[in-house]
Design an enzyme around this catalytic site. Sequence first.
Site, mmCIF file in Angstrom:
data_model
loop_
_atom_site.group_PDB
_atom_site.id
_atom_site.type_symbol
_atom_site.label_atom_id
_atom_site.label_comp_id
_atom_site.label_asym_id
_atom_site.label_seq_id
_atom_site.Cartn_x
_atom_site.Cartn_y
_atom_site.Cartn_z
ATOM 1 N N HIS A 135 0.854 -1.199 0.000
ATOM 2 C CA HIS A 135 0.000 0.000 0.000
ATOM 3 C C HIS A 135 0.883 1.240 0.000
ATOM 4 C CE1 HIS A 135 -3.913 -1.833 1.882
ATOM 5 N NE2 HIS A 135 -3.429 -2.578 0.908
ATOM 6 N N TYR A 192 -9.048 5.317 8.065
ATOM 7 C CA TYR A 192 -9.178 5.647 9.493
ATOM 8 C C TYR A 192 -10.255 6.729 9.597
ATOM 9 C CZ TYR A 192 -4.692 3.333 10.538
ATOM 10 O OH TYR A 192 -3.670 2.423 10.699
ATOM 11 N N PRO A 245 -3.139 0.005 18.883
ATOM 12 C CA PRO A 245 -2.878 -0.398 17.488
ATOM 13 C C PRO A 245 -3.188 0.672 16.438
ATOM 14 C CG PRO A 245 -4.759 -1.568 18.390
ATOM 15 C CD PRO A 245 -4.168 -0.801 19.504
ATOM 16 N N LYS A 279 1.886 -0.243 15.105
ATOM 17 C CA LYS A 279 3.290 -0.305 15.506
ATOM 18 C C LYS A 279 3.676 -1.566 16.271
ATOM 19 C CE LYS A 279 4.328 3.131 13.395
ATOM 20 N NZ LYS A 279 4.876 2.658 12.134
ATOM 21 N N TYR A 281 4.359 6.407 10.012
ATOM 22 C CA TYR A 281 3.474 5.277 9.730
ATOM 23 C C TYR A 281 4.210 4.186 8.939
ATOM 24 C CZ TYR A 281 -0.920 2.811 8.905
ATOM 25 O OH TYR A 281 -1.919 1.855 8.897
HETATM 26 P P1 FAS Z 1 3.270 -11.889 21.492
HETATM 27 O O1 FAS Z 1 2.280 -11.630 22.592
HETATM 28 O O2 FAS Z 1 2.814 -11.895 20.075
HETATM 29 O O3 FAS Z 1 3.964 -13.311 21.718
HETATM 30 C C1 FAS Z 1 4.329 -13.725 23.012
HETATM 31 C C2 FAS Z 1 4.347 -15.241 23.006
HETATM 32 O O4 FAS Z 1 4.850 -15.686 24.273
HETATM 33 C C3 FAS Z 1 2.962 -15.838 22.841
HETATM 34 O O5 FAS Z 1 2.958 -16.801 21.816
HETATM 35 C C4 FAS Z 1 2.663 -16.441 24.209
HETATM 36 O O6 FAS Z 1 1.874 -17.609 24.128
HETATM 37 C C5 FAS Z 1 4.059 -16.759 24.708
HETATM 38 N N1 FAS Z 1 4.162 -16.816 26.169
HETATM 39 C C6 FAS Z 1 3.602 -16.000 27.085
HETATM 40 N N2 FAS Z 1 3.944 -16.381 28.325
HETATM 41 C C7 FAS Z 1 4.743 -17.475 28.191
HETATM 42 C C8 FAS Z 1 5.407 -18.337 29.110
HETATM 43 N N3 FAS Z 1 5.312 -18.133 30.443
HETATM 44 N N4 FAS Z 1 6.119 -19.372 28.625
HETATM 45 C C9 FAS Z 1 6.245 -19.564 27.273
HETATM 46 N N5 FAS Z 1 5.631 -18.784 26.352
HETATM 47 C C10 FAS Z 1 4.898 -17.758 26.819
HETATM 48 N N6 FAS Z 1 -0.470 -4.704 16.797
HETATM 49 C C11 FAS Z 1 -0.634 -4.034 15.634
HETATM 50 O O7 FAS Z 1 0.327 -3.470 15.122
HETATM 51 N N7 FAS Z 1 -1.879 -3.976 15.031
HETATM 52 C C12 FAS Z 1 -2.978 -4.618 15.573
HETATM 53 O O8 FAS Z 1 -4.066 -4.554 15.032
HETATM 54 C C13 FAS Z 1 -2.830 -5.338 16.780
HETATM 55 N N8 FAS Z 1 -3.894 -6.020 17.327
HETATM 56 C C14 FAS Z 1 -3.713 -6.714 18.506
HETATM 57 C C15 FAS Z 1 -4.773 -7.445 19.108
HETATM 58 C C16 FAS Z 1 -4.592 -8.139 20.302
HETATM 59 C C17 FAS Z 1 -5.731 -8.910 20.928
HETATM 60 C C18 FAS Z 1 -3.326 -8.121 20.941
HETATM 61 C C19 FAS Z 1 -3.121 -8.837 22.260
HETATM 62 C C20 FAS Z 1 -2.268 -7.423 20.358
HETATM 63 C C21 FAS Z 1 -2.451 -6.721 19.128
HETATM 64 N N9 FAS Z 1 -1.406 -6.033 18.510
HETATM 65 C C22 FAS Z 1 -1.552 -5.348 17.351
HETATM 66 C C23 FAS Z 1 -0.117 -6.026 19.081
HETATM 67 C C24 FAS Z 1 0.567 -7.321 18.693
HETATM 68 O O9 FAS Z 1 0.635 -7.401 17.301
HETATM 69 C C25 FAS Z 1 1.891 -7.339 19.379
HETATM 70 O O10 FAS Z 1 2.575 -6.110 19.256
HETATM 71 C C26 FAS Z 1 2.777 -8.460 18.902
HETATM 72 O O11 FAS Z 1 2.067 -9.662 19.034
HETATM 73 C C27 FAS Z 1 4.038 -8.437 19.758
HETATM 74 O O12 FAS Z 1 4.756 -9.586 19.488
HETATM 75 P P2 FAS Z 1 5.560 -10.328 20.684
HETATM 76 O O13 FAS Z 1 6.309 -9.325 21.451
HETATM 77 O O14 FAS Z 1 6.246 -11.452 20.030
HETATM 78 O O15 FAS Z 1 4.442 -10.835 21.710
HETATM 79 C C1 PHB Z 2 -5.130 -4.413 10.836
HETATM 80 O O1 PHB Z 2 -5.257 -4.585 9.599
HETATM 81 O O2 PHB Z 2 -5.355 -5.306 11.666
HETATM 82 C C2 PHB Z 2 -4.714 -3.055 11.353
HETATM 83 C C3 PHB Z 2 -4.304 -2.093 10.450
HETATM 84 C C4 PHB Z 2 -3.918 -0.849 10.916
HETATM 85 C C5 PHB Z 2 -3.968 -0.581 12.269
HETATM 86 C C6 PHB Z 2 -4.387 -1.558 13.186
HETATM 87 C C7 PHB Z 2 -4.775 -2.806 12.710
HETATM 88 O O3 PHB Z 2 -3.606 0.642 12.740
#
Ligand code: FAS
Ligand code: PHB
Length: 407
Positions: A78, A211, A303, A307, A399
């Site tokens: 994009h 947005y 989100p 980032k 961004y």
């Molecule tokens: P993660 O949370 O992805 O990974 C951590 C891992 O550690 C998991 O697999 C977990 O099971 C494991 N773990 C935890 N405790 C443990 C233990 N005691 N022993 C072993 N393993 C363990 N970011 C965006 O940019 N856009 C979005 O739209 C967006 N939506 C999101 C929606 C939700 C519901 C959540 C929770 C986050 C969202 N995020 C979004 C943010 C998300 O993308 C995070 O920034 C990203 O997953 C970060 O990656 P990690 O740091 O690897 O953590």
């Molecule tokens: C998504 O596609 O999940 C998304 C895109 C942009 C954002 C957050 C989530 O700022």
Amino acid sequence: MTQRRESRTQVGIVGAGPAGLVLAKLLDLAGVEAVVLEARDRGYVEARVRAGVLEAPTVELLREMGVAGRLEREGMPHTGISLRFAEAPGAPAQDHRIDFADLVGTGITVYGQQEVVKDLLADRVDDAGLPVEFGVADLALHDVDSDAPSITWTDADGADRVLHCDVIAGCDGFHGVSRPLVAPDIAERVYPFSWLGVLAKAAPTTDELVYAHHDDGFALYSMRSPEVTRLYVQVPNDTDPSDWSDARIWDALHTRLACDGFTINEGEFIEKPSVTPMRSMVASPMRRGRLFLAGDAAHIVPPTGAKGMNLAIADVRVLADAVVRALREGDDAGLAAYSDTCLRRVWRAEHFSWFMTSMLHRFDPATEGGDAFGVGLQRSQLRYTVTSRAAATSLAENYVGLPHGAV
Ligand code: FAS
Ligand code: PHB
């Protein structure tokens, strides 16, 4: 410590999310041994629907790592986004495109976080046969202040295990066990709203993200493929997604995203609607002895700025370089600077995510951000952002992602 099956590696990585898996790959490419320990099973980790936007530096890094094959084929490049808002109360909303290519010469790629995780796991486990232990339980970290830290856990077969390491990477997310052990200072902000997100089997009707600022609340129009739309609406904190029927969700989306000539294809929700609270959090330092935090274990962003995952990947790029330098050359300077180096980019992303969140969401009219003056400031910021090249360039460069190491 009870009798445990012992093993050893150079880097013990807790968590198989984007941070843990990118770190494991970077270390493997540098010839440093690592073991990834994950609480959930592979199916769960690969199915978890989260982020959707890859910054330009993230895409470049995945390419350099040799894990971007499917991303190149299926990712959607994009070159801009749209900000949709009404210039005055009661006026119709209008679309304003932020042209990344024109402003900063690059763009983003829409490719689900779960696809990145699938690609990294396929590369590590299926192609290279490198270790990821799924289903670990009762994981605990030991002697992180020494030069011989270790990790204990109960494995999926119920056996007691211990892994001796040189370094431990706490990539275990916001709810993991690593951050509490570092006991860092915490700076945080909880926003007075959440996002309800849906994944609909419906062809996107627009090529780029929208947005929308609306009196009823924020909405975001995103996508995952030519057949799947990703949509979000602002909801109150503690919203129970089951209180939002499909019809209510579609109605809110049609209302908040309304704009001349714009339509939304409805379709079956592939995933149950989920609610994500909006919060900002920064843990400092991101290190204790030989334990290094990365990703959501160290920081959380709302989100709105897309980032979260990108920041996690930027952290582990710094950590991988520092670990390789320390283990190969005995030079700990990178490890010593790790936290400060990462926190510069973390705070830039925190500010940008706060800026986008504050500008686009509807705050309670009884509060400063949501009263007539607060909304007037939002409309003014939105108008300035879409009419000033300088302001639009600032949004665009944040961004698409500032180059790694540039902050
Ligand atoms: P993660 O949370 O992805 O990974 C951590 C891992 O550690 C998991 O697999 C977990 O099971 C494991 N773990 C935890 N405790 C443990 C233990 N005691 N022993 C072993 N393993 C363990 N970011 C965006 O940019 N856009 C979005 O739209 C967006 N939506 C999101 C929606 C939700 C519901 C959540 C929770 C986050 C969202 N995020 C979004 C943010 C998300 O993308 C995070 O920034 C990203 O997953 C970060 O990656 P990690 O740091 O690897 O953590
Ligand atoms: C998504 O596609 O999940 C998304 C895109 C942009 C954002 C957050 C989530 O700022």
